[in-house]
Design a protein around this motif. Sequence first.
Motif, mmCIF file in Angstrom:
data_model
loop_
_atom_site.group_PDB
_atom_site.id
_atom_site.type_symbol
_atom_site.label_atom_id
_atom_site.label_comp_id
_atom_site.label_asym_id
_atom_site.label_seq_id
_atom_site.Cartn_x
_atom_site.Cartn_y
_atom_site.Cartn_z
ATOM 1 N N MET A 109 -6.154 1.779 4.253
ATOM 2 C CA MET A 109 -5.870 1.276 2.911
ATOM 3 C C MET A 109 -4.866 0.140 2.971
ATOM 4 O O MET A 109 -4.967 -0.840 2.222
ATOM 5 C CB MET A 109 -5.325 2.419 2.037
ATOM 6 C CG MET A 109 -5.269 2.078 0.559
ATOM 7 S SD MET A 109 -6.921 1.826 -0.131
ATOM 8 C CE MET A 109 -6.509 1.047 -1.694
ATOM 9 N N SER A 121 -12.995 -1.832 4.847
ATOM 10 C CA SER A 121 -13.521 -0.908 3.837
ATOM 11 C C SER A 121 -14.390 0.156 4.484
ATOM 12 O O SER A 121 -14.333 1.340 4.113
ATOM 13 C CB SER A 121 -14.344 -1.674 2.791
ATOM 14 O OG SER A 121 -13.541 -2.586 2.084
ATOM 15 N N THR A 175 -12.430 8.559 5.214
ATOM 16 C CA THR A 175 -12.562 9.404 4.024
ATOM 17 C C THR A 175 -13.668 10.435 4.209
ATOM 18 O O THR A 175 -13.531 11.592 3.761
ATOM 19 C CB THR A 175 -12.866 8.533 2.786
ATOM 20 O OG1 THR A 175 -11.842 7.533 2.642
ATOM 21 C CG2 THR A 175 -12.917 9.378 1.521
ATOM 22 N N SER A 217 -6.643 7.107 7.012
ATOM 23 C CA SER A 217 -7.038 6.555 5.709
ATOM 24 C C SER A 217 -5.934 5.691 5.118
ATOM 25 O O SER A 217 -6.197 4.621 4.554
ATOM 26 C CB SER A 217 -7.386 7.686 4.736
ATOM 27 O OG SER A 217 -8.527 8.380 5.159
ATOM 28 N N GLN A 218 -4.692 6.141 5.245
ATOM 29 C CA GLN A 218 -3.571 5.369 4.701
ATOM 30 C C GLN A 218 -3.401 4.045 5.429
ATOM 31 O O GLN A 218 -3.128 3.014 4.816
ATOM 32 C CB GLN A 218 -2.294 6.201 4.775
ATOM 33 C CG GLN A 218 -2.252 7.317 3.748
ATOM 34 C CD GLN A 218 -1.368 8.465 4.158
ATOM 35 O OE1 GLN A 218 -0.521 8.320 5.018
ATOM 36 N NE2 GLN A 218 -1.578 9.624 3.544
ATOM 37 N N LEU A 233 -12.207 2.645 6.158
ATOM 38 C CA LEU A 233 -11.659 3.594 5.187
ATOM 39 C C LEU A 233 -12.720 4.611 4.780
ATOM 40 O O LEU A 233 -12.434 5.810 4.647
ATOM 41 C CB LEU A 233 -11.145 2.849 3.948
ATOM 42 C CG LEU A 233 -10.618 3.718 2.807
ATOM 43 C CD1 LEU A 233 -9.434 4.559 3.271
ATOM 44 C CD2 LEU A 233 -10.222 2.859 1.610
ATOM 45 N N ILE A 260 -6.720 -2.969 3.990
ATOM 46 C CA ILE A 260 -7.496 -3.507 2.870
ATOM 47 C C ILE A 260 -6.594 -4.279 1.913
ATOM 48 O O ILE A 260 -6.916 -5.391 1.480
ATOM 49 C CB ILE A 260 -8.223 -2.363 2.123
ATOM 50 C CG1 ILE A 260 -9.368 -1.814 2.980
ATOM 51 C CG2 ILE A 260 -8.761 -2.837 0.775
ATOM 52 C CD1 ILE A 260 -10.047 -0.604 2.390
ATOM 53 N N THR A 261 -5.451 -3.687 1.573
ATOM 54 C CA THR A 261 -4.502 -4.353 0.675
ATOM 55 C C THR A 261 -4.038 -5.671 1.267
ATOM 56 O O THR A 261 -3.908 -6.681 0.559
ATOM 57 C CB THR A 261 -3.299 -3.442 0.405
ATOM 58 O OG1 THR A 261 -3.754 -2.172 -0.051
ATOM 59 C CG2 THR A 261 -2.385 -4.051 -0.655
ATOM 60 N N SER A 280 0.822 -1.213 0.000
ATOM 61 C CA SER A 280 0.000 0.000 0.000
ATOM 62 C C SER A 280 0.857 1.265 0.000
ATOM 63 O O SER A 280 0.489 2.277 -0.615
ATOM 64 C CB SER A 280 -0.926 0.005 1.224
ATOM 65 O OG SER A 280 -1.725 1.163 1.255
ATOM 66 N N PHE A 289 -0.362 3.304 -3.030
ATOM 67 C CA PHE A 289 -1.358 4.306 -2.656
ATOM 68 C C PHE A 289 -0.721 5.536 -2.014
ATOM 69 O O PHE A 289 -0.913 6.660 -2.481
ATOM 70 C CB PHE A 289 -2.381 3.683 -1.702
ATOM 71 C CG PHE A 289 -3.401 4.664 -1.190
ATOM 72 C CD1 PHE A 289 -4.418 5.123 -2.015
ATOM 73 C CD2 PHE A 289 -3.359 5.114 0.120
ATOM 74 C CE1 PHE A 289 -5.358 6.029 -1.545
ATOM 75 C CE2 PHE A 289 -4.303 6.011 0.599
ATOM 76 C CZ PHE A 289 -5.302 6.468 -0.243
ATOM 77 N N ASP A 290 0.055 5.321 -0.956
ATOM 78 C CA ASP A 290 0.588 6.461 -0.200
ATOM 79 C C ASP A 290 1.411 7.396 -1.075
ATOM 80 O O ASP A 290 1.292 8.622 -0.983
ATOM 81 C CB ASP A 290 1.453 5.968 0.969
ATOM 82 C CG ASP A 290 0.625 5.251 2.028
ATOM 83 O OD1 ASP A 290 -0.597 5.121 1.824
ATOM 84 O OD2 ASP A 290 1.192 4.825 3.042
#
Length: 597
Positions: free
Chosen positions: A209, A243, A250, A205-206, A246, A212-213, A135, A139-140
């Motif tokens: 995520m 999820s 968000t 959020s990070q 997150l 989730i990954t 992630s 993502f980050d």
Amino acid sequence: MPPFCFSATVRAMNSMTSSQLYRRLLGYVKPYWRVFALSILGMMVSAATEPLLPALLKPMLDGTFVHKDDTVIRLTPIFILVIFFVRGAASFVGTYAIGWIGNKVVMDLREAMFAKLLSLPTRYYDDHATGNLISKLTFDVTQVTAAATSVVTITIRDTIIVIGLLGWLFYLNWKLTLLSLVMAPVIAFIITTISRRLRSASRDSQQAMGDITQTIEESVTAHKVVKLFGGQTYESRRFFEYSNGLRRHTMRQAAASAANVPIVQMVAAVALSIVIYLVIEQSRTDQTTVGGFLSFVAAMLMLTAPIKRITAVSEHMQRGLAAAESVFELLDTPSEVDQGKVAIGRAQGNLAFEHLDFSYQTDDAKQVLRAVNLAIPAGQTVALVGASGSGKSTLANLVPRFYTPTAGRITLDGHDLSDLSLASLRANIALVSQEVVLFNDTVAANIAYGQMRVVPEAEIVAAAVAAHAMEFIREMPQGLSTLVGEKGVRLSGGQRQRIAIARAILKNAPILILDEATSALDSESERHVQAALETLMQGRTSLVIAHRLSTIESADRIVVMQKGEIVEVGTHRELLAHDGVYAQLHRIQFSEPRATQ
């Protein structure tokens, strides 16, 4: 590397101020300063045209509707076209250039992060989930782009617009303009308060995520286990929880961001309404012309857009800085300790373990290895046996310095392993483990993996023949060019094991570590591969870890381990005659087939 170093890195990152993080982030923009300067120039030219529009209103209205000036009437449309052409061209150059830099920065950061991942010690991977690491790279790092590039250019562009419009407003009526600036401290306070909330929500959020990954990675990798044990409901619930987490984080960001702009605009609207009221009063007493009145109001209204963008830029800034914390936390993690200066070349293979202690946690009183003393002359085959958890694999993992001994030392040809460079040490070691690692590439590429040269096909074939792998490789559609799939999924367990053995044969290292190297083979394959291994081990120092005692009866010495200590050493016959731990293991193992009949 001790675990406390990792936590210290996290604490150091959290203690960095926003300005320190931002300066470091801009360091990745520095190599592209020319393109960055072009972007700034484009933004500045685009911004400079903004105040020209309200400034054009005064002479245009006064010159056309009041004074009926023919020159003004003819030139005004041309000026408007020129302004918008220059503005459009400059805006395109600035936007494209900053987009190019943003993508370059992301690529550079990803390369640096991936290089760091390849250099991190094994202990780091023990302590961090794979999904969270993925992630960070996927993502980050993308969240950093806006903070490193767009935020700068937007801030510069809109600051110029605000300064230009304020300059025109001061020119028209400095008293009313000063009155409108009274709201500036209020706006600054609102932005600062909301920015803290945005930063906190971005961090959460990070992390979400990453969870989730991790869930996706585990569910996809273990899909057979999930299906067989009916774990679909559990995995679905776990994925939903992450999820939903997150989503909540968000929405916290969205709420802060959504509240930010309207609140600031409302404060600005209050100032604007007061100023417009006063301007209207002035127009009644002929203190200003129609053109001056409309120009002032237009400039005041045009101020709201850049103020809105400057306010909204805080969201991108805080999200980017939170991501920068995550990215730099990884980049600042200490790499494997490689202070060795000796490049040993091709070693003879004399290994010695001297008063060796080891524990996985530096503050852990539980030692995995205790006072291990063992000398292995070059060319000798030594088998490590014992119950699960006795320390066999740990001892083998210390040889390539995947871990560092807590006390004592290991020597190779008389050199302390800590004095050898990692590259020269590991060039002398080949590993075949029970967890076969194959890459989503061809059979030939997997056999020749890691060779810093172009390997002739004849050498690959010879290694495959020695590992008894060519018999099934020839039956594949493309032979050596056949793709094996992710983790070798298109091959059977025995086939994967033989390709791994062929890889070790091709490396031709003087030291071999065989960790249950024949565990995945059927009886027929095991017989062929065992013969290949016996040929391979001749003249090499071999450290063999085995649970099936039948595979190590011919070893030069058998080392029996129990609770991290060496309790017996000898040949197969000597240990059976001694009637100790090894003999007991032998009786248990060879009585199992009869007990199940």
